[in-house]
Design a protein around this motif. Structure first.
Motif, PDB file in Angstrom:
ATOM      1  N   LEU A 213      -6.883  -8.486  22.156  1.00  0.00           N
ATOM      2  CA  LEU A 213      -8.259  -8.781  22.797  1.00  0.00           C
ATOM      3  C   LEU A 213      -9.274  -8.480  21.446  1.00  0.00           C
ATOM      4  O   LEU A 213     -10.017  -9.140  21.276  1.00  0.00           O
ATOM      5  CB  LEU A 213      -8.505  -7.732  23.662  1.00  0.00           C
ATOM      6  CG  LEU A 213      -8.157  -7.991  25.161  1.00  0.00           C
ATOM      7  CD1 LEU A 213      -8.810  -6.930  26.128  1.00  0.00           C
ATOM      8  CD2 LEU A 213      -8.930  -9.220  25.491  1.00  0.00           C
ATOM      9  N   CYS A 214      -8.836  -7.512  20.522  1.00  0.00           N
ATOM     10  CA  CYS A 214      -9.672  -7.123  19.535  1.00  0.00           C
ATOM     11  C   CYS A 214      -9.907  -8.572  18.355  1.00  0.00           C
ATOM     12  O   CYS A 214     -11.102  -8.549  17.817  1.00  0.00           O
ATOM     13  CB  CYS A 214      -8.817  -6.118  18.503  1.00  0.00           C
ATOM     14  SG  CYS A 214      -9.004  -4.472  19.373  1.00  0.00           S
ATOM     15  N   GLU A 215      -9.000  -9.577  18.295  1.00  0.00           N
ATOM     16  CA  GLU A 215      -9.039 -10.511  17.504  1.00  0.00           C
ATOM     17  C   GLU A 215     -10.109 -11.684  17.956  1.00  0.00           C
ATOM     18  O   GLU A 215     -10.958 -12.067  17.327  1.00  0.00           O
ATOM     19  CB  GLU A 215      -7.839 -11.399  17.525  1.00  0.00           C
ATOM     20  CG  GLU A 215      -6.757 -10.687  16.808  1.00  0.00           C
ATOM     21  CD  GLU A 215      -5.587 -11.564  16.672  1.00  0.00           C
ATOM     22  OE1 GLU A 215      -5.240 -12.577  17.802  1.00  0.00           O
ATOM     23  OE2 GLU A 215      -4.427 -11.170  15.869  1.00  0.00           O
ATOM     24  N   SER A 216     -10.610 -11.409  19.431  1.00  0.00           N
ATOM     25  CA  SER A 216     -11.639 -12.277  19.973  1.00  0.00           C
ATOM     26  C   SER A 216     -12.679 -11.396  20.270  1.00  0.00           C
ATOM     27  O   SER A 216     -13.695 -11.978  20.916  1.00  0.00           O
ATOM     28  CB  SER A 216     -10.996 -12.969  21.262  1.00  0.00           C
ATOM     29  OG  SER A 216     -10.637 -12.265  22.187  1.00  0.00           O
ATOM     30  N   ASN A 217     -12.608  -9.953  20.294  1.00  0.00           N
ATOM     31  CA  ASN A 217     -13.688  -9.348  20.666  1.00  0.00           C
ATOM     32  C   ASN A 217     -13.836  -8.035  19.533  1.00  0.00           C
ATOM     33  O   ASN A 217     -13.646  -7.075  19.668  1.00  0.00           O
ATOM     34  CB  ASN A 217     -13.350  -8.541  22.204  1.00  0.00           C
ATOM     35  CG  ASN A 217     -14.477  -7.807  22.586  1.00  0.00           C
ATOM     36  OD1 ASN A 217     -15.483  -7.534  21.909  1.00  0.00           O
ATOM     37  ND2 ASN A 217     -14.202  -7.164  23.786  1.00  0.00           N
ATOM     38  N   GLN A 218     -14.977  -8.519  18.861  1.00  0.00           N
ATOM     39  CA  GLN A 218     -15.419  -7.677  17.645  1.00  0.00           C
ATOM     40  C   GLN A 218     -15.754  -6.326  18.151  1.00  0.00           C
ATOM     41  O   GLN A 218     -15.367  -5.084  17.490  1.00  0.00           O
ATOM     42  CB  GLN A 218     -16.582  -8.385  16.777  1.00  0.00           C
ATOM     43  CG  GLN A 218     -16.591  -7.293  15.461  1.00  0.00           C
ATOM     44  CD  GLN A 218     -17.691  -8.107  14.732  1.00  0.00           C
ATOM     45  OE1 GLN A 218     -18.526  -8.998  15.292  1.00  0.00           O
ATOM     46  NE2 GLN A 218     -18.030  -7.694  13.450  1.00  0.00           N
ATOM     47  N   ASP A 219     -16.648  -6.395  19.248  1.00  0.00           N
ATOM     48  CA  ASP A 219     -16.929  -5.143  19.659  1.00  0.00           C
ATOM     49  C   ASP A 219     -15.833  -4.124  20.245  1.00  0.00           C
ATOM     50  O   ASP A 219     -15.600  -2.800  19.907  1.00  0.00           O
ATOM     51  CB  ASP A 219     -17.698  -5.179  20.982  1.00  0.00           C
ATOM     52  CG  ASP A 219     -19.082  -5.867  20.935  1.00  0.00           C
ATOM     53  OD1 ASP A 219     -19.547  -5.767  19.596  1.00  0.00           O
ATOM     54  OD2 ASP A 219     -19.644  -6.549  21.696  1.00  0.00           O
ATOM     55  N   LEU A 220     -14.719  -4.750  20.601  1.00  0.00           N
ATOM     56  CA  LEU A 220     -13.506  -3.836  21.007  1.00  0.00           C
ATOM     57  C   LEU A 220     -12.856  -3.229  19.631  1.00  0.00           C
ATOM     58  O   LEU A 220     -12.419  -2.183  19.683  1.00  0.00           O
ATOM     59  CB  LEU A 220     -12.648  -4.491  22.034  1.00  0.00           C
ATOM     60  CG  LEU A 220     -11.328  -3.848  22.319  1.00  0.00           C
ATOM     61  CD1 LEU A 220     -11.687  -2.526  23.062  1.00  0.00           C
ATOM     62  CD2 LEU A 220     -10.461  -4.628  23.151  1.00  0.00           C
TER      63      LEU A 220
END
Length: 388
Positions: free
Chosen positions: A57-64
């Motif tokens: 998820l981190c790759e597509s969600n910078q906030d995460l």
């Protein structure tokens, strides 16, 4: 730091004391039992794992990614991540550890850790509880998840006059693709929508391809009828836009039928976690609470990182938030010291009935027992409970 201050906790991290811990634990058990009866199977995930796994998820969600604590594993030398969200871990289970051929339903609970609070006055170590559904692309899955979220909150005793917010990232995403905008312009528009900055939006969209449509998307974000009247025919006829709009309307109507008293709001430019969600998004609020009680959405393809892309939708909530300002008055029965069998039998019987019983030790007095409200006393040859 002076020794006198070493007991202090980091900002956003707190202890939970007995009066509230009792409430939270009761909520947790009640919620998981409810989800289990709906067919959602409980899983436990590790608190820390290799960052490559969490990065699904981190790759597509910078906030995460920014919310994830990262440390070096002293055994392997590899980078580890402390989970900031349990969703990618459950996706790993679905895709690789426990691959189910059809629809898979999971629930989970556990502490997550954030580098920064995810909102005003929020904890950095929420007690996350959630449910995920994998393997179903249809709107029925989203409707089931929203219904499950609302039913769960109702079941655990939250206020029933909920407000549900619905959105769909596909409207904005398809319009961006139709207008052939670059990433920088897309990000700028997303920021303007999030800030509800209509004057800035009007100015920024003046020279854009489909600029009027982008402005109307923000201007009439909460009124689907007005939005459809204002948007250009070319946009309304776009297949991807039409599909997203239809999904949003169908979901709204299905939930309104199931929950006729529920207030449902629409916000087509609510783009939180925009780069990670792929379809419908939903959040439920209660009066006098700024933060959402629970929120979720569709995130198809999350398992691709593990070699098995699957449709997926889910929601989560923070049990600490749900238990905010809720406390339970504790009660303890104090029994005298002694090994008399009748006394021990009386203590066992009270505990079997669900009462907390503490037996005095040594020279202890009743005053030494926290939360003591009653005592076990011998009266006419019988052990009876009397109020203090």
């Amino acid at each position: 730091m002076p020794i006198s201050e070493t007991w202090l906790l980091p900002d956003g991290v707190t202890d939970v004391l007995p009066e509230q811990a009792t409430v939270i634990e009761a909520l947790r058990v009640k919620a998981l039992d409810f989800l289990n009866l709906r067919g959602y199977q409980l899983v436990y995930t590790p608190f820390i794992e290799y960052i490559e796994s969490l990065s699904s998820l981190c790759e597509s969600n910078q906030d995460l990614d920014l919310a994830t604590f990262k440390v070096i594993d002293q055994l392997s030398g590899r980078l580890l991540g402390v989970r900031a969200d349990m969703t990618p871990q459950v996706a790993r289970i679905d895709a690789h550890v426990h691959p189910v051929a059809g629809v898979a339903r999971y629930c989970y609970t556990g502490t997550v850790l954030h580098t920064r609070p995810q909102g005003f006055n929020r904890s950095r170590s929420p007690l996350q509880l959630g449910a995920e559904l994998f393997g179903a692309q249809s709107i029925d899955a989203d409707v089931e998840m929203i219904d499950l979220m609302l039913s769960l909150l109702q079941h655990i005793g939250m206020a029933e006059n909920f407000h549900l917010d619905l959105g769909h990232v596909g409207l904005f995403r398809s319009l961006v693709k139709f207008a052939q905008l670059d990433k920088h312009t897309e990000q700028k528009l997303s920021d303007l929508y999030q800030r509800k900055a209509l004057p800035e939006l009007a100015e920024f969209t003046q020279d854009l391809n489909c600029g009027t449509d982008f402005y109307y998307l923000g201007r009439y974000a909460s009124d689907l009828d007005a939005l459809q009247n204002k948007l250009s025919t070319a946009v309304l006829d776009n297949a991807a836009f039409k599909q997203a709009l239809s999904a949003l309307i169908s979901t709204r109507d299905a939930i309104a039928t199931r929950w006729p008293e529920l207030h449902i709001g629409i916000d087509v430019v609510e783009l939180r976690s925009y780069h990670y969600h792929t379809g419908l998004m939903y959040a439920v609020y209660a009066p006098n609470r700024a933060a959402a009680l629970a929120q979720g959405g569709r995130y198809d393809g999350i398992g691709e990182h593990f070699g098995r892309a699957r449709p997926a939708t889910g929601f989560s909530c923070d049990l600490y938030t749900l238990a905010e300002n809720k406390f339970q008055e504790l009660s303890v029965i104090v029994a005298p010291k002694g090994r008399d069998q009748a006394l021990l039998n009386a203590i066992d019987a009270l505990r079997a009935q669900g009462h907390a019983v503490v037996q005095l030790l040594g020279d202890d007095q009743i005053q030494s027992v926290a939360y003591a409200t009653q005592q076990l006393r011998l009266c006419d040859g019988q052990w009876v409970v009397v109020a203090l």
